[in-house]
Design an enzyme around this catalytic site. Structure first.
Site, PDB file in Angstrom:
ATOM      1  N   HIS A  52      73.445   6.170  12.079  1.00 33.02           N
ATOM      2  CA  HIS A  52      72.456   5.363  12.144  1.00 33.02           C
ATOM      3  C   HIS A  52      71.093   6.070  12.889  1.00 33.02           C
ATOM      4  O   HIS A  52      70.032   6.064  12.337  1.00 33.02           O
ATOM      5  CB  HIS A  52      72.662   3.956  13.019  1.00 33.02           C
ATOM      6  CG  HIS A  52      71.566   3.063  13.284  1.00 33.02           C
ATOM      7  ND1 HIS A  52      70.830   2.529  12.085  1.00 33.02           N
ATOM      8  CD2 HIS A  52      70.814   2.922  14.170  1.00 33.02           C
ATOM      9  CE1 HIS A  52      69.866   1.862  12.794  1.00 33.02           C
ATOM     10  NE2 HIS A  52      69.718   1.955  14.254  1.00 33.02           N
TER      11      HIS A  52
ATOM     12  N   TRP B  42      72.968  11.109  17.666  1.00 37.84           N
ATOM     13  CA  TRP B  42      71.834  11.906  17.061  1.00 37.84           C
ATOM     14  C   TRP B  42      71.387  13.360  17.822  1.00 37.84           C
ATOM     15  O   TRP B  42      71.067  14.062  17.481  1.00 37.84           O
ATOM     16  CB  TRP B  42      70.776  10.899  16.954  1.00 37.84           C
ATOM     17  CG  TRP B  42      69.813  10.807  17.736  1.00 37.84           C
ATOM     18  CD1 TRP B  42      69.869   9.953  19.032  1.00 37.84           C
ATOM     19  CD2 TRP B  42      68.493  11.424  17.810  1.00 37.84           C
ATOM     20  NE1 TRP B  42      68.450  10.254  19.599  1.00 37.84           N
ATOM     21  CE2 TRP B  42      67.913  11.029  19.172  1.00 37.84           C
ATOM     22  CE3 TRP B  42      67.927  12.431  16.962  1.00 37.84           C
ATOM     23  CZ2 TRP B  42      66.580  11.437  19.346  1.00 37.84           C
ATOM     24  CZ3 TRP B  42      66.641  12.998  17.376  1.00 37.84           C
ATOM     25  CH2 TRP B  42      65.888  12.521  18.627  1.00 37.84           C
TER      26      TRP B  42
ATOM     27  N   SER C 114      63.147  21.851   5.318  1.00 40.35           N
ATOM     28  CA  SER C 114      62.360  20.956   4.798  1.00 40.35           C
ATOM     29  C   SER C 114      61.007  20.492   5.267  1.00 40.35           C
ATOM     30  O   SER C 114      60.014  20.631   4.749  1.00 40.35           O
ATOM     31  CB  SER C 114      63.338  19.727   4.185  1.00 40.35           C
ATOM     32  OG  SER C 114      62.381  18.665   3.973  1.00 40.35           O
ATOM     33  N   SER C 115      61.177  20.317   6.787  1.00 41.34           N
ATOM     34  CA  SER C 115      60.151  19.545   7.521  1.00 41.34           C
ATOM     35  C   SER C 115      59.222  21.047   7.719  1.00 41.34           C
ATOM     36  O   SER C 115      57.914  20.752   7.568  1.00 41.34           O
ATOM     37  CB  SER C 115      60.625  19.331   8.666  1.00 41.34           C
ATOM     38  OG  SER C 115      61.467  18.005   8.459  1.00 41.34           O
TER      39      SER C 115
ATOM     40  N   HIS D 209      61.371  15.353  22.179  1.00 42.66           N
ATOM     41  CA  HIS D 209      60.199  14.490  22.635  1.00 42.66           C
ATOM     42  C   HIS D 209      58.915  14.564  21.590  1.00 42.66           C
ATOM     43  O   HIS D 209      58.434  13.793  21.323  1.00 42.66           O
ATOM     44  CB  HIS D 209      59.634  14.689  24.008  1.00 42.66           C
ATOM     45  CG  HIS D 209      58.954  13.444  24.530  1.00 42.66           C
ATOM     46  ND1 HIS D 209      59.542  12.154  24.978  1.00 42.66           N
ATOM     47  CD2 HIS D 209      57.930  12.855  24.268  1.00 42.66           C
ATOM     48  CE1 HIS D 209      58.716  11.177  24.763  1.00 42.66           C
ATOM     49  NE2 HIS D 209      57.642  11.604  24.543  1.00 42.66           N
TER      50      HIS D 209
ATOM     51  N   GLU E 270      59.400  15.144  18.692  1.00 41.36           N
ATOM     52  CA  GLU E 270      59.812  14.504  17.709  1.00 41.36           C
ATOM     53  C   GLU E 270      59.444  12.887  17.637  1.00 41.36           C
ATOM     54  O   GLU E 270      59.156  12.451  16.516  1.00 41.36           O
ATOM     55  CB  GLU E 270      61.346  14.640  17.466  1.00 41.36           C
ATOM     56  CG  GLU E 270      62.150  13.883  16.449  1.00 41.36           C
ATOM     57  CD  GLU E 270      61.898  14.334  15.162  1.00 41.36           C
ATOM     58  OE1 GLU E 270      61.392  15.395  14.914  1.00 41.36           O
ATOM     59  OE2 GLU E 270      61.998  13.392  14.177  1.00 41.36           O
TER      60      GLU E 270
ATOM     61  N   TYR F 290      56.717  11.689  18.554  1.00 45.20           N
ATOM     62  CA  TYR F 290      55.586  11.379  18.048  1.00 45.20           C
ATOM     63  C   TYR F 290      55.242  11.867  16.838  1.00 45.20           C
ATOM     64  O   TYR F 290      54.164  11.385  16.183  1.00 45.20           O
ATOM     65  CB  TYR F 290      54.649  12.243  19.162  1.00 45.20           C
ATOM     66  CG  TYR F 290      54.693  11.860  20.666  1.00 45.20           C
ATOM     67  CD1 TYR F 290      53.896  10.609  20.754  1.00 45.20           C
ATOM     68  CD2 TYR F 290      55.261  12.548  21.441  1.00 45.20           C
ATOM     69  CE1 TYR F 290      53.922  10.060  22.196  1.00 45.20           C
ATOM     70  CE2 TYR F 290      55.439  12.038  22.960  1.00 45.20           C
ATOM     71  CZ  TYR F 290      54.646  10.842  23.199  1.00 45.20           C
ATOM     72  OH  TYR F 290      54.912  10.356  24.412  1.00 45.20           O
TER      73      TYR F 290
ATOM     74  N   SER G 266      45.437   2.905  11.356  1.00 46.88           N
ATOM     75  CA  SER G 266      43.794   3.150  11.681  1.00 46.88           C
ATOM     76  C   SER G 266      43.021   3.107  10.295  1.00 46.88           C
ATOM     77  O   SER G 266      41.719   2.908  10.318  1.00 46.88           O
ATOM     78  CB  SER G 266      43.691   4.321  12.668  1.00 46.88           C
ATOM     79  OG  SER G 266      44.423   4.369  13.479  1.00 46.88           O
TER      80      SER G 266
ATOM     81  N   HIS H 114      61.997  14.087  30.779  1.00 47.41           N
ATOM     82  CA  HIS H 114      61.910  12.668  31.250  1.00 47.41           C
ATOM     83  C   HIS H 114      63.292  11.984  30.547  1.00 47.41           C
ATOM     84  O   HIS H 114      63.610  10.958  30.905  1.00 47.41           O
ATOM     85  CB  HIS H 114      60.888  11.758  31.074  1.00 47.41           C
ATOM     86  CG  HIS H 114      60.305  11.532  29.720  1.00 47.41           C
ATOM     87  ND1 HIS H 114      59.037  11.438  29.410  1.00 47.41           N
ATOM     88  CD2 HIS H 114      61.099  11.495  28.460  1.00 47.41           C
ATOM     89  CE1 HIS H 114      58.896  11.177  28.008  1.00 47.41           C
ATOM     90  NE2 HIS H 114      60.145  11.273  27.504  1.00 47.41           N
ATOM     91  N   HIS H 115      63.985  12.563  29.485  1.00 45.08           N
ATOM     92  CA  HIS H 115      64.956  12.075  28.911  1.00 45.08           C
ATOM     93  C   HIS H 115      66.201  12.771  29.971  1.00 45.08           C
ATOM     94  O   HIS H 115      67.242  12.254  29.430  1.00 45.08           O
ATOM     95  CB  HIS H 115      65.295  12.769  27.497  1.00 45.08           C
ATOM     96  CG  HIS H 115      64.222  12.374  26.675  1.00 45.08           C
ATOM     97  ND1 HIS H 115      64.431  11.230  25.848  1.00 45.08           N
ATOM     98  CD2 HIS H 115      62.880  12.719  26.221  1.00 45.08           C
ATOM     99  CE1 HIS H 115      63.076  11.269  25.029  1.00 45.08           C
ATOM    100  NE2 HIS H 115      62.446  11.896  25.256  1.00 45.08           N
TER     101      HIS H 115
ATOM    102  N   THR I 255      47.614   7.160  24.660  1.00 47.78           N
ATOM    103  CA  THR I 255      48.486   6.173  23.838  1.00 47.78           C
ATOM    104  C   THR I 255      47.800   4.931  23.889  1.00 47.78           C
ATOM    105  O   THR I 255      47.567   4.186  22.984  1.00 47.78           O
ATOM    106  CB  THR I 255      50.011   6.286  24.039  1.00 47.78           C
ATOM    107  OG1 THR I 255      50.381   7.347  24.240  1.00 47.78           O
ATOM    108  CG2 THR I 255      50.705   5.368  22.739  1.00 47.78           C
TER     109      THR I 255
ATOM    110  N   ARG J 144      75.253   2.152  26.727  1.00 48.99           N
ATOM    111  CA  ARG J 144      75.028   2.128  25.109  1.00 48.99           C
ATOM    112  C   ARG J 144      76.447   2.982  24.538  1.00 48.99           C
ATOM    113  O   ARG J 144      77.262   3.477  25.456  1.00 48.99           O
ATOM    114  CB  ARG J 144      73.842   3.312  25.009  1.00 48.99           C
ATOM    115  CG  ARG J 144      72.689   2.895  25.370  1.00 48.99           C
ATOM    116  CD  ARG J 144      71.667   3.867  25.401  1.00 48.99           C
ATOM    117  NE  ARG J 144      71.291   4.779  24.265  1.00 48.99           N
ATOM    118  CZ  ARG J 144      70.676   5.729  23.772  1.00 48.99           C
ATOM    119  NH1 ARG J 144      69.998   6.304  24.866  1.00 48.99           N
ATOM    120  NH2 ARG J 144      70.650   6.202  22.550  1.00 48.99           N
TER     121      ARG J 144
END
Lengths: 106, 220, 639
Positions: C81, C145, C175-176, C259, C261, C263, C274, C308-309, C334, C456
């Site tokens: 997922h 993940w 690919s990315s 992290h 990622e 954003y 926007s 911070h993770h 933000t 979790r």
């Protein structure tokens, strides 16, 4: 990919043949000096590592400026290279700092 | 922004906003990305420096529990030579670009200076020589008892320098491709960009080695 | 709807203007709009697939002590997922918009490297399949993940599951990266005359930032995955604690990627919003420069907050403090954006069409997720919340409430441009309200179950811990969410065939993509426009809206392209050949190269069974095919 016949933008100055040879000479001299100093007692000095880092940074910079002709090229390329390089070096230093610090004493 | 330069194509013109070639913009973005790739590899090497539990070690001698003595494994004289070879390959590379860009100019016609095939071949040969040194280094390490599985130093050292070696290999293939084009139809100043982007890649691989040589080999 | 009542300037049947039809034309296409459409369809498929995985998870957790799936199946479901939604749904949905919109917004006829673009798509679809198919054989990745090593190394995860994950992510990374180099070059180099950086539409700007995040974040995970692959197959010791390895190495490298990622997932949605808000407020974006600069700030700071993770791993007071402060800091740019959007709507003549509803939904829901995010930035608070459902609530408000709401708004907004037809407004309204309610029903109670201590990634739980009601509400919400998505799918498929015909400028927007026919012809712009402002179409049609904006004053342009003309609405409908515009040839080489690349990685799977020879034969064989195809590709002309 773009397969059009290229038309290099020659508005900018180019490093010259003479400069190329000087750069090669300097690279050799610095490398020889680095290796020489490795074998001297100075390699035990606390100043050894910083000195070597400065020397290799110098080599790095002159190759990038002259051989990769960033000094003479469009400022866009400078931005495309230095931006990522700064992030990469900062990440490296941050990781190094994080791992050399043991939070929980063993 | 308006300093647009038309790009010559077959019959029509191709406009680019900056007047720069797309491929050159892309290769610089690629090099930027590669900085982060090697930063991750070098970080890991540095993080694991001195963390190996068993030898052989890069700069220190090690006596195994069974009493076998291992010398410091890095061979500075040999690697200094290969470093020099790679630096000189960069010189040959700029000569090749200069020869292609200045094709037909006085002082270049019929001289070694203008012989782009020679300089391209020289760059490729010097690159291949560097790879030869690396193959020698790797095999001698294996003989001395250090493989990618031995310890953290072995894992991170072989992966870091192996990644660099793979980049050199790709560069040599690229150079040989350019050389074959040069032999087949001759590279003209119009093809300078093809050589230029290859040169940028090649020099980048060179500067990565400059960093590796200092951080891995010279600083204990 | 008022706009649809107006007679369209022409009414081509959807897709007819692409010139070519048939499945082969799609397989060999290099047209950025078609590739964008392929990305859209494929990513929507994976979005539904990932949603059904979530449905299974919530079914299992609806009541205490259920055993609808086993613990092992549950592990595979939550892993897939997360992986599916991040890498196979949201990123490619954003990529669909990058592909379709960037060239149109900057006034280009295609991306810089059309064939590389096709290659990116094919690598994505093959890599996505590679990673998804194993779930039908009970062999799907099961390590989360984030795939924390050493848990994902051979001694702890000896199945093929993790191999699919490692190789799948490497493939998707390629690919990315390929797409990112392409779009960086496109945005730098393919802008129409006069399209200065500070005139670029905000979506293009946010995409530009995202491409840099991609090229700098992916190398870190690439290396982390290479280490893991080597540990699993070649006996290296990067994650081997007994050999002295640091158990945090993977976590650091992963979050150095992970992290930024975050954003990468949210900024494209910010860009879409926007575009939507000014259009439906009939008013330029408030503080354009500030929105752009805060986007760039987010990009930079995004590389300085990763740890911070990891507050719970015990990095020490100094590291915790530094990362807490940078995390609080990144909340500022933000938050600035949120206020810019609100100020854009302030005093505008707002039209609440479906895209606008989703855009406003994003502002509301993302703000909730943003605020709970700032709560985590404090290490003492984070230690209470980490690994509980509170975190699950937080990032679903950000990713569903933010990214997905923005992307859905973008789909309603750009559907007329992509297909030439509007989506049904009635169904859109139903879709919005059911999604909005169901989304809150699903994720809001997770704040409470998390605060009450529900961890979790547990596959079932005992009754009587105070979690039962909240879990039941969450599961009812998820069922509703699936139904609301069904409304969307029906709307999407029906409107494609029978929606109201859309004119060029379907919503009265101000940017370049609305000046050309819907759907756009394969060459996009018959004549390349010279851009003199941020909202060139409003300059033409509603000059009162753009009066007084810096960068909007017409300036003297050197028109270097013979075909460049002032911005105008294009109504002609000639073919590229009639106009003498050279178009890139269709080619199947990118697909072959992509297939070779994916086979190359698949071959390594045989290493798992110690079939070294088989693995190397397949891998080296397909590597040779890849290089050969690449040579053939690079030596054949583009157009």
């Amino acid at each position: 990919m773009n397969d059009h016949a290229p038309h290099a933008d020659h508005q900018h100055e180019h490093p010259t043949w003479k400069q190329y040879k000087w750069v090669a000479l300097w690279l050799t001299v610095i490398t020889v000096f680095e290796v020489w100093i490795y074998y001297t007692p100075f390699s035990k000095s606390p100043m050894y590592a910083p000195l070597l880092l400065v020397l290799s940074a110098t080599k790095f910079i002159i190759v990038v400026m002259f051989y990769m002709h960033l000094k003479y090229d469009h400022k866009l390329f400078r931005a495309l290279f230095t931006g990522p390089l700064i992030i990469a070096i900062s990440t490296l230093l941050a990781l190094f700092a994080l791992f050399s610090h043991q939070a929980i004493p063993q | 922004m308006a300093s647009a330069v038309a790009h010559e194509s077959h019959e029509h013109t191709h406009y680019t906003t900056t007047g720069l070639d797309n491929r050159k913009v892309a290769i610089w973005a690629f090099i930027g990305s590669e900085c982060m790739l090697f930063a991750s590899l070098i970080s890991t090497y540095l993080i694991y420096k001195g963390k190996s539990i068993v030898g052989p070690f890069p700069h220190e001698a090690w006596t195994s529990p069974s009493g076998q003595i291992f010398k410091p494994i890095l061979n500075i004289p040999v690697t200094s030579q290969s470093t020099f070879v790679l630096l000189m390959s960069s010189l040959a590379m700029v000569m090749a670009l200069d020869a292609v860009e200045s094709r037909g100019k006085p002082g270049y016609v019929g001289t070694i200076k203008g012989n782009s095939k020679f300089w391209l071949a020289a760059t490729a040969v010097l690159g291949a020589t560097f790879l030869g040194y690396q193959a020698f280094e790797f095999t001698s390490f294996v003989h001395e008892g250090l493989t990618i599985k031995t310890n953290l130093f072995g894992s991170s050292f072989f992966t870091l320098t192996g990644f660099h070696g793979a980049h050199v290999t790709a560069g040599v293939l690229w150079l040989l491709t350019l050389l074959s084009i040069d032999i087949k139809r001759g590279l003209t100043p119009k093809d300078a960009l093809l050589v230029d982007i290859c040169a940028l890649y090649w020099h980048f691989v060179d500067v990565v080695w400059i960093a590796i040589f200092t951080l891995v080999y010279l600083i204990a | 709807m008022a706009t649809t009542a107006a007679t369209p300037t022409f009414a081509p049947p959807a897709a007819a203007s692409y010139g070519q039809t048939g499945i082969w034309s799609w397989i060999t296409t290099v047209d950025h709009k078609r590739i964008g459409a392929l990305y859209l369809y494929t990513a929507l498929f994976f979005f539904l697939f990932g949603g059904l995985e979530a449905g299974m998870i919530r079914w299992q957790l609806a009541l205490p002590n259920q055993h609808i799936v086993t613990a092992e199946q549950y592990n595979q479901l939550f892993t897939m997922h997360g992986t599916t939604m991040v890498f196979l749904a949201i990123m490619p949905l954003s990529a669909a918009f990058f592909n379709f919109l960037i060239p149109l917004q900057i006034g280009a006829r295609d991306v810089a490297f059309p064939r590389l673009n096709a290659f990116s798509y094919w690598v994505y679809v093959l890599g996505g399949t590679f990673m998804t198919v194993p779930i039908f054989f009970g062999n799907a990745p099961n390590g989360g993940w984030f795939g924390y090593a050493p848990l994902t190394t051979m001694p702890y995860s000896s199945g093929l599951n993790i191999d699919f994950w490692v190789m799948g992510l490497q493939i998707l990374g390629i690919s990315s990266l390929a797409a990112a180099f392409n779009f960086i070059t496109t945005i730098i180099n393919m802008r129409a005359p006069g399209m200065t950086l500070m005139r670029m539409p905000v979506f293009t700007w946010m995409s530009f930032v995202v491409q840099f995040l991609l090229i700098l974040a992916f190398p870190a995970i690439t290396i982390a995955l290479v280490f893991l692959l080597f540990d699993r197959f070649f006996g290296t010791q990067f994650y081997e604690i007994a050999a002295g390895a640091d158990p945090l190495l993977w976590q650091h490298l992963f979050w150095v990627f992970g992290h930024p990622e975050v954003y990468i997932l949210i900024l494209p949605a910010f860009g879409l919003v926007s575009e939507i808000l000014p259009t439906f407020s009939r008013k330029p974006l408030f503080g354009y420069n500030v929105v752009i600069y805060s986007g760039i700030m987010i990009g930079f700071l995004g590389f300085g907050v990763w740890a911070h993770h990891m507050f719970a791993v015990g990095m020490g007071a100094t590291a915790d403090t530094v990362f807490a402060l940078t995390t609080m800091l990144i909340g500022v740019p933000t938050g600035v954006k949120i206020f810019n959007w609100i100020a854009t709507m302030w005093g505008g003549q707002i039209r609440f069409a479906a895209p606008m509803k989703f855009a406003i939904g994003l502002i509301a829901l993302f703000t909730i997720g943003g605020i709970s995010g700032v709560m985590h930035s404090s290490p003492p608070a984070d230690l209470q919340q980490t690994d509980t459902y509170f975190v699950v609530a937080h990032f679903h408000y950000v990713l569903f409430g933010g990214s997905i709401m923005g992307i859905l708004g973008g789909i309603y907004f750009y559907f007329p441009k992509i297909t030439g037809r509007y989506m049904s407004e009635t169904m859109g309204t139903w879709h919005f309200w059911t999604t909005f309610i169901a989304m809150n029903l699903t994720f809001f109670p997770m704040h409470f179950s998390g605060m009450l201590g529900m961890p979790r990634r547990i596959y079932t739980y005992d009754a009587g811990q105070g979690w039962d009601t909240f879990n039941l509400i969450s599961s009812i919400g998820t069922a509703m969410l699936i139904l609301s998505t069904l409304i969307f799918v029906i709307n999407f498929l029906k409107s494609r065939k029978s929606g109201a015909i859309a004119p060029n400028d379907a919503w009265g927007a101000g940017t370049l993509e609305w000046s050309i026919p819907s759907p756009p012809p394969d060459y996009n712009f018959a004549e390349i426009p010279v851009v003199t402002s941020r909202y060139p179409l409003w300059d033409l049609k509603h000059p009162e809206r753009t009066a007084g904006i810096a960068h909007s004053a017409p300036d003297i342009m050197t028109i270097t392209d013979a075909h460049a003309v002032p911005v105008h609405e294009e109504t002609g409908h000639k073919t590229a050949a009639e106009l003498g515009i050279p178009m890139p040839f269709n080619t199947v080489k990118p697909l072959i190269a992509a297939a070779a690349l994916v086979t190359m990685f698949s071959g390594l799977l045989f290493m798992h069974k110690d079939q070294f020879a088989v693995a190397m034969t397949i891998t080296i064989g397909s590597a040779a095919l890849f290089v050969g195809t690449l040579y053939a590709w690079l030596t054949s002309p583009l157009e």
